[in-house]
Design an enzyme around this catalytic site. Structure first.
Site, PDB file in Angstrom:
ATOM      1  N   SER A   1      65.030 153.036  29.867  1.00  0.00           N
ATOM      2  CA  SER A   1      64.929 152.244  31.084  1.00  0.00           C
ATOM      3  C   SER A   1      66.305 152.190  31.739  1.00  0.00           C
ATOM      4  O   SER A   1      67.275 151.766  31.112  1.00  0.00           O
ATOM      5  CB  SER A   1      64.440 150.841  30.700  1.00  0.00           C
ATOM      6  OG  SER A   1      64.452 149.983  31.809  1.00  0.00           O
TER       7      SER A   1
ATOM      8  N   LYS B   1      62.732 155.838  33.092  1.00  0.00           N
ATOM      9  CA  LYS B   1      62.161 154.751  33.902  1.00  0.00           C
ATOM     10  C   LYS B   1      63.273 154.177  34.756  1.00  0.00           C
ATOM     11  O   LYS B   1      64.323 153.789  34.232  1.00  0.00           O
ATOM     12  CB  LYS B   1      61.580 153.688  32.966  1.00  0.00           C
ATOM     13  CG  LYS B   1      61.365 152.311  33.562  1.00  0.00           C
ATOM     14  CD  LYS B   1      60.538 151.444  32.614  1.00  0.00           C
ATOM     15  CE  LYS B   1      61.067 150.021  32.528  1.00  0.00           C
ATOM     16  NZ  LYS B   1      60.293 149.200  31.580  1.00  0.00           N
TER      17      LYS B   1
ATOM     18  N   LYS C   1      64.568 151.256  37.308  1.00  0.00           N
ATOM     19  CA  LYS C   1      64.315 149.919  37.831  1.00  0.00           C
ATOM     20  C   LYS C   1      64.397 150.001  39.349  1.00  0.00           C
ATOM     21  O   LYS C   1      65.318 150.642  39.889  1.00  0.00           O
ATOM     22  CB  LYS C   1      65.366 148.950  37.298  1.00  0.00           C
ATOM     23  CG  LYS C   1      65.238 148.679  35.804  1.00  0.00           C
ATOM     24  CD  LYS C   1      63.965 147.908  35.511  1.00  0.00           C
ATOM     25  CE  LYS C   1      63.951 147.373  34.084  1.00  0.00           C
ATOM     26  NZ  LYS C   1      62.751 146.568  33.813  1.00  0.00           N
TER      27      LYS C   1
ATOM     28  N   ASP D   1      59.904 150.663  37.544  1.00  0.00           N
ATOM     29  CA  ASP D   1      59.559 149.293  37.140  1.00  0.00           C
ATOM     30  C   ASP D   1      60.151 148.316  38.148  1.00  0.00           C
ATOM     31  O   ASP D   1      61.367 148.260  38.331  1.00  0.00           O
ATOM     32  CB  ASP D   1      60.127 149.003  35.738  1.00  0.00           C
ATOM     33  CG  ASP D   1      59.704 147.649  35.192  1.00  0.00           C
ATOM     34  OD1 ASP D   1      58.974 146.911  35.891  1.00  0.00           O
ATOM     35  OD2 ASP D   1      60.112 147.324  34.056  1.00  0.00           O
TER      36      ASP D   1
ATOM     37  N   GLU E   1      55.364 150.184  37.372  1.00  0.00           N
ATOM     38  CA  GLU E   1      55.194 149.032  36.484  1.00  0.00           C
ATOM     39  C   GLU E   1      55.396 147.734  37.264  1.00  0.00           C
ATOM     40  O   GLU E   1      56.394 147.580  37.975  1.00  0.00           O
ATOM     41  CB  GLU E   1      56.231 149.166  35.357  1.00  0.00           C
ATOM     42  CG  GLU E   1      56.138 148.147  34.241  1.00  0.00           C
ATOM     43  CD  GLU E   1      57.173 148.429  33.135  1.00  0.00           C
ATOM     44  OE1 GLU E   1      57.706 149.563  33.063  1.00  0.00           O
ATOM     45  OE2 GLU E   1      57.455 147.504  32.358  1.00  0.00           O
TER      46      GLU E   1
ATOM     47  N   ASP F   1      53.059 144.885  32.990  1.00  0.00           N
ATOM     48  CA  ASP F   1      53.936 144.396  31.923  1.00  0.00           C
ATOM     49  C   ASP F   1      53.800 142.871  31.909  1.00  0.00           C
ATOM     50  O   ASP F   1      53.000 142.312  31.136  1.00  0.00           O
ATOM     51  CB  ASP F   1      55.382 144.873  32.224  1.00  0.00           C
ATOM     52  CG  ASP F   1      56.449 144.278  31.321  1.00  0.00           C
ATOM     53  OD1 ASP F   1      56.133 143.432  30.472  1.00  0.00           O
ATOM     54  OD2 ASP F   1      57.643 144.631  31.472  1.00  0.00           O
TER      55      ASP F   1
ATOM     56  N   LYS G   1      54.412 144.588  24.852  1.00  0.00           N
ATOM     57  CA  LYS G   1      55.622 144.046  24.219  1.00  0.00           C
ATOM     58  C   LYS G   1      55.161 142.919  23.304  1.00  0.00           C
ATOM     59  O   LYS G   1      54.623 141.921  23.789  1.00  0.00           O
ATOM     60  CB  LYS G   1      56.569 143.449  25.260  1.00  0.00           C
ATOM     61  CG  LYS G   1      57.221 144.441  26.190  1.00  0.00           C
ATOM     62  CD  LYS G   1      58.076 143.711  27.211  1.00  0.00           C
ATOM     63  CE  LYS G   1      58.702 144.686  28.184  1.00  0.00           C
ATOM     64  NZ  LYS G   1      59.323 143.982  29.329  1.00  0.00           N
TER      65      LYS G   1
ATOM     66  N   GLY H   1      60.189 147.243  25.831  1.00  0.00           N
ATOM     67  CA  GLY H   1      61.316 146.713  25.077  1.00  0.00           C
ATOM     68  C   GLY H   1      61.934 145.558  25.828  1.00  0.00           C
ATOM     69  O   GLY H   1      61.633 145.335  27.007  1.00  0.00           O
TER      70      GLY H   1
END
Ligand code: OSB
Ligand code: MG
Length: 369
Positions: free
Chosen positions: A135, A161, A163, A189, A214, A239, A263, A291
């Site tokens: 990430s 991934k 952000k 995400d 996400e 998520d 998660k 995570g």
């Protein structure tokens, strides 16, 4: 098993680099570790709550408080305690899933260590190693982002991934896609940073062939995600919204997501995580293991979970050096983009006392009256 005491230990672990998301910048990971002690064995659980309630409503001190006042006293008194009895024992107390997850994991670890059973086997794992993604936080410039991504690809990560947030989406995502090519497994995400009013803007992400987007919208907004799914070609993965197996079943039936990030901390523990995995598998919905910048203790448990059959996408189970200069457990090594699932009893790793003490800022034991 009967618990003789529970330790709450707070750690201060500086990150190798600041991690910026749509909800803020983190430079240090505060960690709350729970140790469950019994005559047979001790077990460890990592609470994934952050220092402030910016990802979910929980935060480290709220978890410490509810564990100390309500959760631990309820569990300390119990005879024949096993991990499966924790959720029913604690069901009177609403919410506080991250706190409950840490306690359940510590008890499960102690129970499995006493029985000599690896956590992966207990959960139903079918793999010995797990494919890893990474990430990547928001950076100051696109050039910096490209350098960071290049470094992770050199290290072997199998999926990237990014952000995103309003103002940091189409341009950085397009730049990464252009620089690293169409074969790169790429996803984004948003950590709830958009609203349904951004739907038209978000459809511009479709051109980048992302694996998924996400959590674009608010945690509670399942209907909004279902609306958005009607106009986006990119699959929506949830998520923050997936707080339980029931929430997962609802989200899937509403058409709010086609993929789920699991998660254990967010959903109240590994046992509920397995139920979510099962619900998703029954609906043909792929899952992957998220995570929360865990130390080696939380990472070990995540790797066991990620070895279940429905975890068909690479997760955010990155190697420790992506987060920390020194971890509290012997480090997991990235090999060809994979991490080995621990084989020892319980979570399969022990915090090393010197390393643990070096990052500990406080410790308290709660014992039966
Ligand atoms: O949304 O997945 C998230 C980290 C902290 C809080 C929320 C998230 C994340 C990450 C990093 O994306 C996951 C990791 O590498 O541990
Ligand atoms: Mg996320």
């Amino acid at each position: 098993m009967r618990l003789t005491g529970v330790e709450l230990r707070q750690l201060h672990m500086p990150l190798v680099a600041p991690f910026r998301t749509s909800f803020g910048v983190q430079e240090v990971r505060g960690v709350l570790l729970v140790r469950a002690s019994s005559a047979e064995a001790d077990g460890w659980g990592e609470c994934v709550a952050m220092s402030a309630p910016v990802y979910s409503s929980e935060y480290i001190d709220s978890c410490g408080d509810v564990l100390r006042r309500f959760l631990i006293p309820r569990v300390l008194g119990a005879e024949n305690l096993t991990a499966v009895r924790i959720a029913p024992l604690l069901s009177q107390f609403h919410g506080h899933r991250m706190a409950k997850a840490a306690l359940e994991t510590a008890v499960l670890d102690a129970e499995l260590r006493a029985a000599g059973i690896p956590l992966s086997r207990e959960l139903g794992a079918v793999r010995e190693r797990v494919a890893c993604g990474v990430s990547v936080g928001i950076t100051d410039t696109v050039d910096e982002l490209l350098d960071v991504v290049a470094g992770y690809l050199d290290a072997g990560y199998l999926r990237i991934k990014l952000k995103i947030e309003p103002g940091w989406d189409l341009i950085p995502v397009g730049a990464v896609r252009e620089r690293f090519g169409d074969d790169l497994l790429l996803q984004v995400d948003a950590n709830t940073a958009y609203t349904l009013g951004d739907a038209a803007h978000l459809t511009a992400l479709d051109q980048f062939n992302l694996l998924l987007i996400e959590q674009p919208l608010a945690e509670e907004d399942l209907l909004g995600h279902a609306q958005l799914a009607k106009v986006l070609r990119t699959p929506i993965c949830l998520d923050e919204s997936i707080t339980s197996a029931r929430a997962a079943a609802t989200a899937i039936s509403l058409g709010a997501c086609r993929i789920v990030n699991i998660k254990p901390g967010r959903v109240g523990g590994l046992l509920e995580s397995r139920r979510i995995h099962d619900v998703c598998a029954a609906h043909g919905v792929p899952v992957w293991c998220g995570g929360m910048l865990e130390s080696g203790v939380g990472r070990a448990a995540n790797l066991a979970l990620a070895a279940l059959p429905g975890f068909t996408l690479p997760g955010d189970t990155s190697a420790p050096e992506r987060y920390y200069h020194t971890d509290i457990t012997p480090p997991f090594r990235l090999d060809d983009g994979h991490l080995d699932v621990p084989r020892g009893p319980g979570i399969g790793v022990d915090p090393l006392p010197e390393l643990l003490d070096a990052v500990t800022v406080s410790s308290e034991w709660i014992t039966a009256p």
